[in-house]
Design a protein around this motif. Structure first.
Motif, short mmCIF file in Angstrom:
data_model
loop_
_atom_site.label_atom_id
_atom_site.label_comp_id
_atom_site.label_asym_id
_atom_site.label_seq_id
_atom_site.Cartn_x
_atom_site.Cartn_y
_atom_site.Cartn_z
N SER A 44 34.15 43.17 39.14
CA SER A 44 35.16 42.14 38.90
C SER A 44 36.14 42.58 37.83
O SER A 44 37.32 42.21 37.86
CB SER A 44 34.50 40.83 38.46
OG SER A 44 33.72 40.29 39.49
N ARG A 45 35.65 43.33 36.88
CA ARG A 45 36.48 43.84 35.79
C ARG A 45 37.75 44.48 36.34
O ARG A 45 38.86 44.18 35.89
CB ARG A 45 35.67 44.84 34.98
CG ARG A 45 36.43 45.60 33.95
CD ARG A 45 35.54 46.71 33.34
NE ARG A 45 36.22 47.39 32.29
CZ ARG A 45 37.03 48.42 32.45
NH1 ARG A 45 37.25 48.91 33.65
NH2 ARG A 45 37.63 48.98 31.41
N GLU A 46 37.61 45.35 37.32
CA GLU A 46 38.75 46.08 37.88
C GLU A 46 39.68 45.14 38.65
O GLU A 46 40.91 45.26 38.55
CB GLU A 46 38.28 47.21 38.79
CG GLU A 46 37.32 48.19 38.14
CD GLU A 46 37.86 48.79 36.84
OE1 GLU A 46 39.08 49.01 36.74
OE2 GLU A 46 37.05 49.03 35.93
N ARG A 47 39.10 44.21 39.41
CA ARG A 47 39.93 43.26 40.16
C ARG A 47 40.71 42.34 39.22
O ARG A 47 41.88 42.04 39.45
CB ARG A 47 39.06 42.45 41.13
CG ARG A 47 38.50 43.28 42.28
CD ARG A 47 37.79 42.42 43.30
NE ARG A 47 36.59 41.78 42.78
CZ ARG A 47 35.36 42.32 42.77
NH1 ARG A 47 35.19 43.56 43.24
NH2 ARG A 47 34.33 41.66 42.30
N ILE A 48 40.07 41.89 38.15
CA ILE A 48 40.72 41.00 37.19
C ILE A 48 41.86 41.72 36.49
O ILE A 48 42.98 41.20 36.37
CB ILE A 48 39.70 40.45 36.17
CG1 ILE A 48 38.72 39.50 36.86
CG2 ILE A 48 40.41 39.75 35.01
CD1 ILE A 48 37.50 39.16 36.02
N ILE A 49 41.61 42.93 36.02
CA ILE A 49 42.64 43.70 35.33
C ILE A 49 43.84 43.92 36.25
O ILE A 49 45.00 43.71 35.85
CB ILE A 49 42.08 45.04 34.81
CG1 ILE A 49 41.11 44.79 33.65
CG2 ILE A 49 43.21 45.98 34.38
CD1 ILE A 49 40.32 46.02 33.23
N ALA A 50 43.59 44.32 37.50
CA ALA A 50 44.68 44.58 38.44
C ALA A 50 45.45 43.30 38.77
O ALA A 50 46.69 43.30 38.80
CB ALA A 50 44.14 45.22 39.72
N ALA A 51 44.72 42.20 39.02
CA ALA A 51 45.37 40.94 39.38
C ALA A 51 46.24 40.43 38.23
O ALA A 51 47.38 40.02 38.45
CB ALA A 51 44.33 39.89 39.77
N LEU A 52 45.71 40.46 37.02
CA LEU A 52 46.49 39.98 35.87
C LEU A 52 47.67 40.91 35.58
O LEU A 52 48.76 40.44 35.23
CB LEU A 52 45.60 39.81 34.65
CG LEU A 52 44.57 38.67 34.75
CD1 LEU A 52 43.70 38.63 33.49
CD2 LEU A 52 45.22 37.34 35.01
N GLY A 113 46.59 39.38 42.91
CA GLY A 113 46.47 38.06 42.31
C GLY A 113 46.19 36.94 43.28
O GLY A 113 46.06 35.79 42.87
N SER A 114 46.08 37.25 44.57
CA SER A 114 45.72 36.19 45.51
C SER A 114 44.22 35.92 45.38
O SER A 114 43.45 36.79 44.99
CB SER A 114 46.10 36.56 46.95
OG SER A 114 45.45 37.73 47.37
N VAL A 115 43.83 34.69 45.69
CA VAL A 115 42.43 34.28 45.57
C VAL A 115 41.87 34.19 46.99
O VAL A 115 42.43 33.53 47.86
CB VAL A 115 42.30 32.92 44.83
CG1 VAL A 115 40.83 32.54 44.68
CG2 VAL A 115 42.96 32.99 43.46
N ILE A 157 43.55 26.63 46.98
CA ILE A 157 44.52 27.50 46.33
C ILE A 157 44.68 28.79 47.12
O ILE A 157 43.82 29.14 47.94
CB ILE A 157 44.08 27.82 44.89
CG1 ILE A 157 42.66 28.40 44.92
CG2 ILE A 157 44.13 26.59 44.03
CD1 ILE A 157 42.35 29.23 43.76
N THR A 158 45.77 29.49 46.86
CA THR A 158 45.99 30.79 47.51
C THR A 158 46.19 31.91 46.51
O THR A 158 45.94 33.06 46.83
CB THR A 158 47.21 30.75 48.46
OG1 THR A 158 48.35 30.33 47.71
CG2 THR A 158 46.97 29.78 49.62
N SER A 159 46.66 31.56 45.29
CA SER A 159 46.92 32.63 44.32
C SER A 159 46.64 32.18 42.90
O SER A 159 46.70 30.99 42.58
CB SER A 159 48.37 33.11 44.43
OG SER A 159 49.24 32.17 43.84
N LEU A 160 46.35 33.15 42.06
CA LEU A 160 46.13 32.90 40.65
C LEU A 160 47.39 32.35 40.00
O LEU A 160 47.33 31.44 39.17
CB LEU A 160 45.70 34.22 39.99
CG LEU A 160 45.20 34.18 38.56
CD1 LEU A 160 44.06 33.21 38.40
CD2 LEU A 160 44.78 35.58 38.13
N LYS A 161 48.55 32.83 40.42
CA LYS A 161 49.82 32.37 39.88
C LYS A 161 50.00 30.87 40.11
O LYS A 161 50.43 30.14 39.21
CB LYS A 161 50.97 33.15 40.50
CG LYS A 161 52.33 32.80 39.95
CD LYS A 161 53.41 33.63 40.60
CE LYS A 161 54.76 33.28 40.02
NZ LYS A 161 55.83 34.05 40.61
#
Length: 170
Positions: A44-52, A113-115, A157-161
């Motif tokens: 998750s670390r890598e996905r979170i960093i990339a998404a943010l 950043g999509s969920v 929801i569809t995205s973190l944004k």
């Protein structure tokens, strides 16, 4: 600074409340997830960093520790990506919102950043209801029927944004 948000973990078909606690400290770049995470949770670390990063957030210069409690329950799958990202933004003061303990988050993050939906979404929603969650943010999943429960508001929801905007009052 630290922040806490709520999620749901699964042990078979049974669910339990997971507190996602995020601490951020000025220091060397590091990002650690603790609380009995499996390989998918550690990734998750890598996905979170990339998404943010795709949304313009900079995480460098911070020591980040994420604790998934209870620590004695194995945490499996990417369903904690989304709540960890929300907790991280709260901890960094990039998201100014007051999120009650009876609000939960479930979902995997894509690099943009999509969920995304996760395996076990329906049992997790049912467990959230049993655990006293009153508002739940989940990704839309066309394979699930529309869910409607008394006492549980489900926000698709569809995205973190979009979620950041919604929680920030937009």
């Amino acid at each position: 600074m630290w922040a806490r948000v709520t999620s749901i973990g699964l042990k078979g078909m049974e669910g339990y409340r997971v507190n996602v606690e995020v601490g951020t400290y000025v220091g060397n770049d590091s990002f650690k997830i603790v609380g009995l995470p499996d390989a998918a949770v550690k990734e998750s670390r890598e996905r979170i960093i990339a998404a943010l990063s795709s949304l313009g957030y900079v995480l460098s210069g911070n020591k980040i520790i994420i604790n998934l409690s209870p620590a004695d329950q194995k945490k499996m799958g990417p369903m904690f990506d989304f709540p960890m990202a929300i907790g991280l933004l709260l901890s960094l003061h990039e998201l100014e919102a007051s999120i009650p303990d009876d609000t939960g988050f479930l979902g995997a993050l894509s690099l943009d950043g999509s969920v995304q939906p996760v395996e076990g979404l329906l049992p997790a929603v049912l467990a959230a209801k049993r655990q006293g969650i009153r508002r739940l943010y989940i990704p839309f999943d066309e394979h699930l029927p529309e869910l409607d429960f008394d006492g549980l508001e489900i926000i698709y929801i569809t995205s973190l944004k979009d979620v950041i905007g919604h929680l920030g009052g937009q």
